[in-house]
Design a protein around this motif. Structure first.
Motif, PDB file in Angstrom:
ATOM      1  N   PHE A   4      19.294  42.445  27.949  1.00  0.00           N
ATOM      2  CA  PHE A   4      20.360  41.467  27.792  1.00  0.00           C
ATOM      3  C   PHE A   4      21.221  41.856  26.598  1.00  0.00           C
ATOM      4  CE2 PHE A   4      18.141  39.658  24.311  1.00  0.00           C
ATOM      5  CZ  PHE A   4      16.827  39.509  24.680  1.00  0.00           C
ATOM      6  N   ASP A   5      22.286  41.096  26.429  1.00  0.00           N
ATOM      7  CA  ASP A   5      23.299  41.452  25.443  1.00  0.00           C
ATOM      8  C   ASP A   5      22.751  41.339  24.014  1.00  0.00           C
ATOM      9  OD1 ASP A   5      25.480  41.759  23.873  1.00  0.00           O
ATOM     10  OD2 ASP A   5      26.608  40.056  24.678  1.00  0.00           O
ATOM     11  N   LEU A   6      22.447  42.511  23.455  1.00  0.00           N
ATOM     12  CA  LEU A   6      21.869  42.526  22.103  1.00  0.00           C
ATOM     13  C   LEU A   6      22.842  42.012  21.049  1.00  0.00           C
ATOM     14  CD1 LEU A   6      19.875  45.762  21.343  1.00  0.00           C
ATOM     15  CD2 LEU A   6      19.144  43.395  21.178  1.00  0.00           C
ATOM     16  N   GLY A   7      24.127  42.315  21.246  1.00  0.00           N
ATOM     17  CA  GLY A   7      25.139  41.889  20.282  1.00  0.00           C
ATOM     18  C   GLY A   7      25.144  40.382  20.131  1.00  0.00           C
ATOM     19  N   ARG A   8      24.933  39.683  21.257  1.00  0.00           N
ATOM     20  CA  ARG A   8      24.929  38.229  21.236  1.00  0.00           C
ATOM     21  C   ARG A   8      23.746  37.705  20.414  1.00  0.00           C
ATOM     22  NH1 ARG A   8      24.429  34.453  26.282  1.00  0.00           N
ATOM     23  NH2 ARG A   8      22.646  35.808  26.501  1.00  0.00           N
ATOM     24  N   ILE A   9      22.622  38.367  20.566  1.00  0.00           N
ATOM     25  CA  ILE A   9      21.423  37.959  19.812  1.00  0.00           C
ATOM     26  C   ILE A   9      21.658  38.225  18.319  1.00  0.00           C
ATOM     27  CG2 ILE A   9      18.928  38.311  19.534  1.00  0.00           C
ATOM     28  CD1 ILE A   9      19.914  37.112  22.278  1.00  0.00           C
ATOM     29  N   ASP A  10      22.272  39.358  18.021  1.00  0.00           N
ATOM     30  CA  ASP A  10      22.562  39.673  16.610  1.00  0.00           C
ATOM     31  C   ASP A  10      23.467  38.617  15.996  1.00  0.00           C
ATOM     32  OD1 ASP A  10      21.043  41.913  16.801  1.00  0.00           O
ATOM     33  OD2 ASP A  10      22.709  43.310  17.003  1.00  0.00           O
TER      34      ASP A  10
END
Ligand SMILES: Cc1cc2nc3c(=O)[nH]c(=O)nc-3n(C[C@H](O)[C@H](O)[C@H](O)COP(=O)(O)OP(=O)(O)OC[C@H]3O[C@@H](n4cnc5c(N)ncnc54)[C@H](O)[C@@H]3O)c2cc1C
Length: 375
Positions: free
Chosen positions: A12-18
């Motif tokens: 899944f979108d790692l940037g969103r988690i960051d």
């Protein structure tokens, strides 16, 4: 953060988690000083779809063997805020137990609740006045007694609780799970139970369920299912991931402090930061290894338990190492609020307290001495 993105294949979108982690870290001082349930953070998780991310067909579908990615997610949430990580881990754990033990109809109901934004949790810990579940009328179960350490408190509208189940004749049938629709009941809440320096935002109060009546369709699985192995011991890698997130935040706070105070050229400080980085990476490698073993369909259940026991012990040790090194690096300044370390050390120090650490380490030795020679 490319550090862990490179380590895990996260679907899944790692940037969103960051971005979520960064936002939680930004709010953390205010959330900590205000105390109470971390409303903003949990709403953000809900909005990001993370309350449903482990459901069938979702990016971290529990049946699809995504444990390393789930551990990564838990670590990153813990890095942003340990109390949020604690509450979220309970939610994931409850859905995991439901996916293992609920009937198809119950799964449909509870998974729909998770999609609708209901927060789940697992409340197993209790004191001398623990919970019993008695059949008091056909299809009616009456609860009696209290649970302690109820993380999320009444904000958890679908807590999975455990207690001794008695049949209509009063016979003890064993340790039973039930999911309580807490939006329909008002248990007595003892907030004074959670008078703690750290993890205040997990609002892990004591709740009294006495007199609450459930339908027998709210019972989950059968007696003994809650402690069925390897899931029971194997699940410890999830809280270890959250704990390691707290340690990652401490390393970051130490770096920031040394850079701001112009203390980066000192050999002792450099050495300590090096040791902290190695401890953090070691913990991550343990988690990655444990995630892979958990997902390996050929892994013997005893290996899953043994690996989880080693992982939770190793991660707790790495967290303690990082805590101690940060204390030395920051000195008294780090203990003064609102320095981020003052909050982080209180939270991690408390969250490192998990059940039976000595027994778990002893089990690791026992496994090697009596059962398996080389693992
Ligand atoms: C922030 C936080 C949130 C929590 N949230 C939840 C939650 O939502 N749901 C939930 O169910 N629980 C929750 N818990 C409770 C948690 O799962 C543990 O039960 C609790 O933290 C116990 O920790 P402890 O250090 O007292 O463990 P203990 O197991 O009591 O260990 C303390 C010490 O005693 C030793 N010891 C243990 N047993 C024995 C024995 N029989 N004889 C001699 N020595 C022994 C241990 O090795 C250790 O050295 C939470 C705990 C924390 C800290």
């Amino acid at each position: 953060m490319t550090r862990t993105a490179a380590v895990h294949n996260v679907p899944f979108d790692l940037g969103r988690i960051d971005r979520l982690t960064a936002r939680f870290a930004e709010w953390a001082a205010d959330t900590f000083s205000t105390g109470g349930f971390p409303q903003r953070e949990m709403s953000a998780l809900r909005k990001a779809g993370l309350l449903a991310v482990t459901l069938p067909g979702q990016p971290l579908d529990l049946r699809a063997r995504h444990t390393p990615a789930l551990l990564h997610l838990l670590q990153r949430i813990g890095e942003g805020n340990l109390s949020v990580g604690r509450i979220y881990e309970g939610h994931v754990n409850a859905l995991h137990l439901i996916s293992q033990y609920a009937t198809p109809r119950q799964q449909e109901r509870w998974f729909a609740d998770a999609r609708d934004g209901h927060l789940f949790g697992v409340w197993n810990t209790q004191m001398h006045d623990g919970v019993s579940m008695r059949m008091t009328a056909p299809q009616t179960v009456t609860l009696n007694g209290s649970k302690s350490f109820c993380s999320g408190s009444v904000h958890v509208t679908r807590p999975l609780i455990t207690g001794v189940r008695y049949d209509a004749d009063g016979n003890d049938r064993g340790w039973q799970m039930a999911v309580v629709p807490l939006d329909k009941h008002r248990p007595a809440v003892d907030e004074s139970f959670w008078d703690t320096a750290g993890m205040r935002n997990s609002v892990s109060f004591k709740l009294d369920f006495t007199g609450i009546q459930l339908s027998d369709d709210d019972l989950l699985g059968g007696p003994g299912d809650y402690s069925r192995q390897p899931s029971f011991s194997g699940g410890a890698i999830r809280f270890a991931a959250v704990q390691l997130g707290g340690a990652a935040a401490i390393l970051q706070a130490t770096r920031d402090h040394l850079q701001k105070t112009g203390r980066t050229d000192n050999a002792h400080q450099r050495t300590r930061v090096g040791q902290m980085a190695i401890a953090l990476r070691s913990g991550e490698l343990w988690l990655r290894h444990a995630g892979q073993i958990t997902d390996d369909p050929a892994a013997d259940p005893s290996l899953i338990i043994h690996t989880a026991n080693m992982t939770r012990t190793a991660v707790a040790d790495q967290c303690s190492t990082i805590l101690q090194l940060a204390e030395k690096s920051l000195g008294a300044a780090g203990f003064l609020h609102p320095h981020p370390f003052a909050r982080l050390r209180a939270d991690l120090g408390m969250y490192l307290r998990q059940p039976a650490p000595d027994a778990v380490l002893e089990a690791v030795g026992q496994h090697l001495l009596h059962d398996h020679a080389t693992e």
